[in-house]
Enzyme design. Structure first.
Site, PDB file in Angstrom:
ATOM      1  N   ASN A  42     131.069 -74.120  50.648  1.00  0.00           N
ATOM      2  CA  ASN A  42     132.238 -74.797  50.094  1.00  0.00           C
ATOM      3  C   ASN A  42     132.422 -76.148  50.778  1.00  0.00           C
ATOM      4  O   ASN A  42     132.223 -76.290  51.988  1.00  0.00           O
ATOM      5  CB  ASN A  42     133.503 -73.936  50.136  1.00  0.00           C
ATOM      6  CG  ASN A  42     133.786 -73.268  51.469  1.00  0.00           C
ATOM      7  OD1 ASN A  42     132.887 -73.064  52.288  1.00  0.00           O
ATOM      8  ND2 ASN A  42     135.031 -72.934  51.696  1.00  0.00           N
ATOM      9  N   GLU A  44     135.297 -79.055  50.913  1.00  0.00           N
ATOM     10  CA  GLU A  44     136.696 -79.301  50.565  1.00  0.00           C
ATOM     11  C   GLU A  44     137.002 -80.793  50.493  1.00  0.00           C
ATOM     12  O   GLU A  44     136.186 -81.642  50.888  1.00  0.00           O
ATOM     13  CB  GLU A  44     137.596 -78.592  51.592  1.00  0.00           C
ATOM     14  CG  GLU A  44     137.365 -77.099  51.550  1.00  0.00           C
ATOM     15  CD  GLU A  44     138.341 -76.297  52.385  1.00  0.00           C
ATOM     16  OE1 GLU A  44     138.984 -76.865  53.293  1.00  0.00           O
ATOM     17  OE2 GLU A  44     138.456 -75.086  52.122  1.00  0.00           O
ATOM     18  N   CYS A  53     133.504 -74.766  45.524  1.00  0.00           N
ATOM     19  CA  CYS A  53     133.195 -73.493  46.178  1.00  0.00           C
ATOM     20  C   CYS A  53     131.701 -73.387  46.501  1.00  0.00           C
ATOM     21  O   CYS A  53     130.862 -74.064  45.893  1.00  0.00           O
ATOM     22  CB  CYS A  53     133.544 -72.322  45.272  1.00  0.00           C
ATOM     23  SG  CYS A  53     135.295 -72.061  45.028  1.00  0.00           S
ATOM     24  N   GLU A  55     129.630 -71.005  45.781  1.00  0.00           N
ATOM     25  CA  GLU A  55     128.818 -70.502  44.662  1.00  0.00           C
ATOM     26  C   GLU A  55     128.439 -71.632  43.715  1.00  0.00           C
ATOM     27  O   GLU A  55     127.299 -71.750  43.271  1.00  0.00           O
ATOM     28  CB  GLU A  55     129.584 -69.424  43.887  1.00  0.00           C
ATOM     29  CG  GLU A  55     129.915 -68.185  44.692  1.00  0.00           C
ATOM     30  CD  GLU A  55     131.256 -68.254  45.435  1.00  0.00           C
ATOM     31  OE1 GLU A  55     131.652 -69.357  45.873  1.00  0.00           O
ATOM     32  OE2 GLU A  55     131.907 -67.213  45.564  1.00  0.00           O
ATOM     33  N   CYS A  88     135.640 -66.861  42.980  1.00  0.00           N
ATOM     34  CA  CYS A  88     136.842 -67.268  42.234  1.00  0.00           C
ATOM     35  C   CYS A  88     136.531 -67.316  40.743  1.00  0.00           C
ATOM     36  O   CYS A  88     135.372 -67.267  40.316  1.00  0.00           O
ATOM     37  CB  CYS A  88     137.354 -68.612  42.742  1.00  0.00           C
ATOM     38  SG  CYS A  88     136.541 -70.038  41.988  1.00  0.00           S
TER      39      CYS A  88
HETATM   40  N1  THU Z   1     135.916 -70.368  48.222  1.00  0.00           N
HETATM   41  C1  THU Z   1     134.576 -70.302  48.008  1.00  0.00           C
HETATM   42  O1  THU Z   1     133.816 -71.205  48.385  1.00  0.00           O
HETATM   43  N2  THU Z   1     134.081 -69.231  47.356  1.00  0.00           N
HETATM   44  C2  THU Z   1     134.815 -68.120  47.023  1.00  0.00           C
HETATM   45  O2  THU Z   1     134.242 -67.155  46.536  1.00  0.00           O
HETATM   46  C3  THU Z   1     136.262 -68.109  47.262  1.00  0.00           C
HETATM   47  C4  THU Z   1     136.855 -69.383  47.744  1.00  0.00           C
HETATM   48  C5  THU Z   1     136.442 -71.490  49.016  1.00  0.00           C
HETATM   49  C6  THU Z   1     137.238 -72.535  48.323  1.00  0.00           C
HETATM   50  C7  THU Z   1     138.043 -73.116  49.475  1.00  0.00           C
HETATM   51  O3  THU Z   1     137.255 -74.079  50.159  1.00  0.00           O
HETATM   52  C8  THU Z   1     138.259 -71.949  50.404  1.00  0.00           C
HETATM   53  O4  THU Z   1     137.282 -70.990  50.046  1.00  0.00           O
HETATM   54  C9  THU Z   1     139.646 -71.340  50.349  1.00  0.00           C
HETATM   55  O5  THU Z   1     139.995 -71.082  49.032  1.00  0.00           O
END
Ligand code: THU
Length: 132
Positions: A42, A44, A53, A55, A88
């Site tokens: 991920n 941000e 994210c 994935e 998500c």
């Molecule tokens: N996030 C992911 O990268 N993958 C997931 O399956 C769930 C959420 C990340 C997005 C964000 O950077 C952090 O987790 C908190 O939501």
């Protein structure tokens, strides 16, 4: 490459996550049909909606490397969570575009256990190109 090995790749790439806001690193590892593994983390952004994210980072990396829809064979997702960390809804939708409905999705928890699901199971009644 078994599910434990794929999960190990998801766990180890997690250290590259860019998570100054959530402090919630996630790693994803996709096994491709040619048995290569494509990973993602991920990333941000201060404008939170611009966050990507793990994935989706991995799927987009695979596409950028020349893989095509249907070349995705399995995915492992790892976070630092006590319980199994599920993808998500946006990532599920991107998976529905690029991955087969019966693709295994491996999740892990703090005990290192792995639970196995399919894309169809975690995104029932998916909106796909077949619905247009
Ligand atoms: N996030 C992911 O990268 N993958 C997931 O399956 C769930 C959420 C990340 C997005 C964000 O950077 C952090 O987790 C908190 O939501």
């Amino acid at each position: 490459m078994d599910k434990e090995q794929l999960m190990q790749q998801a766990r180890s790439i997690k250290q590259h996550a860019y998570v100054p806001y959530s402090k919630f690193p996630v790693g994803a590892a996709f096994l491709m049909t040619d048995d290569r593994v494509i990973t993602g983390v991920n990333v941000e952004n201060v404008s939170f909606g611009a966050t990507n994210c793990a994935e989706r980072t991995a799927m987009f990396t695979a596409m950028a490397e020349g893989y095509q829809k249907g070349d995705f064979k399995a995915v492992a997702v790892a976070g630092d969570t006590e319980d199994f960390l599920p993808p998500c809804a946006i990532c599920r939708q991107v998976m529905a575009e690029l991955c087969p409905p019966d693709m295994p999705i491996y999740l892990t928890n703090a005990k290192g256990e792995i639970s196995t699901h399919t894309l169809r199971e975690i995104l029932p009644l998916a909106f796909t190109d077949l619905d247009m």
